[in-house]
Design a protein around this motif. Structure first.
Motif, PDB file in Angstrom:
ATOM      1  N   ALA A 297     -37.000 -36.410 -13.823  1.00 33.95           N
ATOM      2  CA  ALA A 297     -37.248 -37.706 -13.185  1.00 33.95           C
ATOM      3  C   ALA A 297     -37.557 -37.533 -11.704  1.00 33.95           C
ATOM      4  CB  ALA A 297     -36.047 -38.631 -13.380  1.00 33.95           C
ATOM      5  N   ARG A 298     -36.878 -36.595 -11.052  1.00 32.44           N
ATOM      6  CA  ARG A 298     -37.129 -36.311  -9.639  1.00 32.44           C
ATOM      7  C   ARG A 298     -38.567 -35.800  -9.468  1.00 32.44           C
ATOM      8  NH1 ARG A 298     -35.129 -37.784  -5.094  1.00 32.44           N
ATOM      9  NH2 ARG A 298     -33.227 -37.962  -6.258  1.00 32.44           N
ATOM     10  N   LEU A 299     -39.045 -34.960 -10.390  1.00 29.99           N
ATOM     11  CA  LEU A 299     -40.423 -34.454 -10.331  1.00 29.99           C
ATOM     12  C   LEU A 299     -41.424 -35.577 -10.547  1.00 29.99           C
ATOM     13  CD1 LEU A 299     -40.116 -31.186 -12.470  1.00 29.99           C
ATOM     14  CD2 LEU A 299     -39.982 -31.413  -9.983  1.00 29.99           C
ATOM     15  N   SER A 300     -41.055 -36.560 -11.337  1.00 31.27           N
ATOM     16  CA  SER A 300     -41.975 -37.642 -11.691  1.00 31.27           C
ATOM     17  C   SER A 300     -42.322 -38.546 -10.521  1.00 31.27           C
ATOM     18  CB  SER A 300     -41.381 -38.478 -12.834  1.00 31.27           C
ATOM     19  OG  SER A 300     -41.225 -37.672 -13.979  1.00 31.27           O
ATOM     20  N   VAL A 301     -41.578 -38.496  -9.428  1.00 31.69           N
ATOM     21  CA  VAL A 301     -41.903 -39.330  -8.269  1.00 31.69           C
ATOM     22  C   VAL A 301     -43.032 -38.719  -7.436  1.00 31.69           C
ATOM     23  CG1 VAL A 301     -39.559 -40.231  -8.153  1.00 31.69           C
ATOM     24  CG2 VAL A 301     -40.192 -38.327  -6.686  1.00 31.69           C
ATOM     25  N   LEU A 302     -43.353 -37.465  -7.693  1.00 36.34           N
ATOM     26  CA  LEU A 302     -44.428 -36.796  -6.957  1.00 36.34           C
ATOM     27  C   LEU A 302     -45.782 -37.209  -7.527  1.00 36.34           C
ATOM     28  CD1 LEU A 302     -42.751 -33.291  -6.737  1.00 36.34           C
ATOM     29  CD2 LEU A 302     -42.992 -34.958  -4.894  1.00 36.34           C
ATOM     30  N   PRO A 303     -46.868 -37.085  -6.741  1.00 37.35           N
ATOM     31  CA  PRO A 303     -48.193 -37.484  -7.229  1.00 37.35           C
ATOM     32  C   PRO A 303     -48.691 -36.642  -8.410  1.00 37.35           C
ATOM     33  CG  PRO A 303     -48.262 -36.974  -4.867  1.00 37.35           C
ATOM     34  CD  PRO A 303     -46.884 -36.685  -5.346  1.00 37.35           C
ATOM     35  N   ALA A 304     -48.229 -35.412  -8.531  1.00 35.88           N
ATOM     36  CA  ALA A 304     -48.664 -34.545  -9.626  1.00 35.88           C
ATOM     37  C   ALA A 304     -48.063 -35.033 -10.944  1.00 35.88           C
ATOM     38  CB  ALA A 304     -48.227 -33.103  -9.362  1.00 35.88           C
ATOM     39  N   THR A 305     -48.727 -34.721 -12.031  1.00 29.48           N
ATOM     40  CA  THR A 305     -48.211 -35.041 -13.358  1.00 29.48           C
ATOM     41  C   THR A 305     -47.030 -34.121 -13.670  1.00 29.48           C
ATOM     42  OG1 THR A 305     -50.410 -35.707 -14.091  1.00 29.48           O
ATOM     43  CG2 THR A 305     -48.814 -35.159 -15.813  1.00 29.48           C
ATOM     44  N   ALA A 306     -45.928 -34.687 -14.125  1.00 32.48           N
ATOM     45  CA  ALA A 306     -44.719 -33.914 -14.429  1.00 32.48           C
ATOM     46  C   ALA A 306     -44.465 -33.929 -15.928  1.00 32.48           C
ATOM     47  CB  ALA A 306     -43.519 -34.482 -13.684  1.00 32.48           C
ATOM     48  N   LEU A 307     -44.390 -32.739 -16.518  1.00 25.98           N
ATOM     49  CA  LEU A 307     -44.105 -32.580 -17.940  1.00 25.98           C
ATOM     50  C   LEU A 307     -42.823 -31.774 -18.083  1.00 25.98           C
ATOM     51  CD1 LEU A 307     -47.680 -31.551 -19.156  1.00 25.98           C
ATOM     52  CD2 LEU A 307     -46.695 -33.844 -19.160  1.00 25.98           C
ATOM     53  N   ARG A 308     -42.257 -31.813 -19.270  1.00 32.60           N
ATOM     54  CA  ARG A 308     -41.070 -30.999 -19.531  1.00 32.60           C
ATOM     55  C   ARG A 308     -41.254 -30.242 -20.841  1.00 32.60           C
ATOM     56  NH1 ARG A 308     -34.864 -32.839 -20.643  1.00 32.60           N
ATOM     57  NH2 ARG A 308     -34.101 -30.730 -21.056  1.00 32.60           N
ATOM     58  N   GLY A 309     -41.220 -28.915 -20.755  1.00 29.83           N
ATOM     59  CA  GLY A 309     -41.277 -28.074 -21.933  1.00 29.83           C
ATOM     60  C   GLY A 309     -42.599 -28.104 -22.681  1.00 29.83           C
ATOM     61  N   GLU A 310     -43.658 -28.534 -22.051  1.00 28.74           N
ATOM     62  CA  GLU A 310     -44.970 -28.622 -22.698  1.00 28.74           C
ATOM     63  C   GLU A 310     -45.779 -27.360 -22.438  1.00 28.74           C
ATOM     64  OE1 GLU A 310     -46.018 -31.213 -24.580  1.00 28.74           O
ATOM     65  OE2 GLU A 310     -44.172 -32.311 -24.261  1.00 28.74           O
ATOM     66  N   VAL A 311     -46.801 -27.143 -23.255  1.00 24.29           N
ATOM     67  CA  VAL A 311     -47.734 -26.049 -23.004  1.00 24.29           C
ATOM     68  C   VAL A 311     -48.732 -26.515 -21.948  1.00 24.29           C
ATOM     69  CG1 VAL A 311     -47.493 -25.066 -25.313  1.00 24.29           C
ATOM     70  CG2 VAL A 311     -49.284 -26.733 -24.870  1.00 24.29           C
ATOM     71  N   LEU A 312     -49.347 -25.562 -21.275  1.00 25.13           N
ATOM     72  CA  LEU A 312     -50.343 -25.889 -20.258  1.00 25.13           C
ATOM     73  C   LEU A 312     -51.522 -26.595 -20.926  1.00 25.13           C
ATOM     74  CD1 LEU A 312     -51.160 -25.555 -17.266  1.00 25.13           C
ATOM     75  CD2 LEU A 312     -52.264 -23.422 -17.927  1.00 25.13           C
ATOM     76  N   PRO A 313     -51.832 -27.825 -20.515  1.00 22.47           N
ATOM     77  CA  PRO A 313     -52.939 -28.543 -21.145  1.00 22.47           C
ATOM     78  C   PRO A 313     -54.293 -27.924 -20.761  1.00 22.47           C
ATOM     79  CG  PRO A 313     -52.017 -29.834 -19.350  1.00 22.47           C
ATOM     80  CD  PRO A 313     -51.163 -28.612 -19.489  1.00 22.47           C
ATOM     81  N   GLU A 314     -55.325 -28.302 -21.500  1.00 20.55           N
ATOM     82  CA  GLU A 314     -56.663 -27.772 -21.228  1.00 20.55           C
ATOM     83  C   GLU A 314     -57.185 -28.199 -19.865  1.00 20.55           C
ATOM     84  OE1 GLU A 314     -59.556 -28.350 -24.288  1.00 20.55           O
ATOM     85  OE2 GLU A 314     -58.107 -27.893 -25.859  1.00 20.55           O
ATOM     86  N   ARG A 315     -56.805 -29.384 -19.427  1.00 23.19           N
ATOM     87  CA  ARG A 315     -57.273 -29.885 -18.136  1.00 23.19           C
ATOM     88  C   ARG A 315     -56.078 -30.138 -17.223  1.00 23.19           C
ATOM     89  NH1 ARG A 315     -61.983 -34.163 -19.096  1.00 23.19           N
ATOM     90  NH2 ARG A 315     -62.788 -33.104 -17.276  1.00 23.19           N
TER      91      ARG A 315
END
Length: 139
Positions: free
Chosen positions: A14-32
């Motif tokens: 949740a702390r990461l989610s306040v930043l402008p970047a997209t924040a994921l948890r435990g996901e694989v690196l997306p194509e884009r």
């Protein structure tokens, strides 16, 4: 009811989610990679706890990792901005609202990742130490 470990990791996400970047948890690196960058929280390892008796408490130094990824023409500056924003977000509340004793990031390990047919990625793995105690190593 979630365990203290899960509650702390969710609060860190949740702390990461306040930043402008997209924040994921435990996901694989997306194509884009989004234009503002991407952060992926990896749950990491709790390590061996220190144990105290009376009352019984397990004191963890849980090592989570955050993968910060940027893509584009000025990757160095973009990654630096993303990492600095993460540092500021963690420094704003070192206890994640009182859920843990202390949160501290370590120096990032930076790598360039070539991408065939596209602008290469610049990434950093940032270890984050989560210091907390619990009455049950499974709870």
């Amino acid at each position: 009811m979630p365990t203290p470990r899960e509650t702390i990791l969710a609060a860190l996400h949740a702390r990461l989610s306040v930043l402008p970047a997209t924040a994921l948890r435990g996901e694989v690196l997306p194509e884009r990679v989004p234009a503002d960058g991407l952060m992926i929280l990896r749950d990491g390892e709790p390590g061996e706890p220190e144990v105290t008796l009376s009352p019984l408490r397990y004191h963890y130094q849980h090592r989570a990792e955050i993968e910060a990824v940027v893509q584009g023409s000025d990757r160095d500056a973009a990654l630096d901005t993303l990492v600095a924003g993460l540092g500021a977000a963690l420094a704003a509340d070192r206890t994640l609202g009182g859920l843990c004793d202390w949160v501290e990031a370590e120096a990032p390990r930076v790598v360039d990742l070539p991408v065939e047919g596209a602008a290469s990625l610049k990434a950093a793995v940032i270890p984050v130490m989560l210091h907390f105690s619990t009455a049950d190593p499974l709870g």
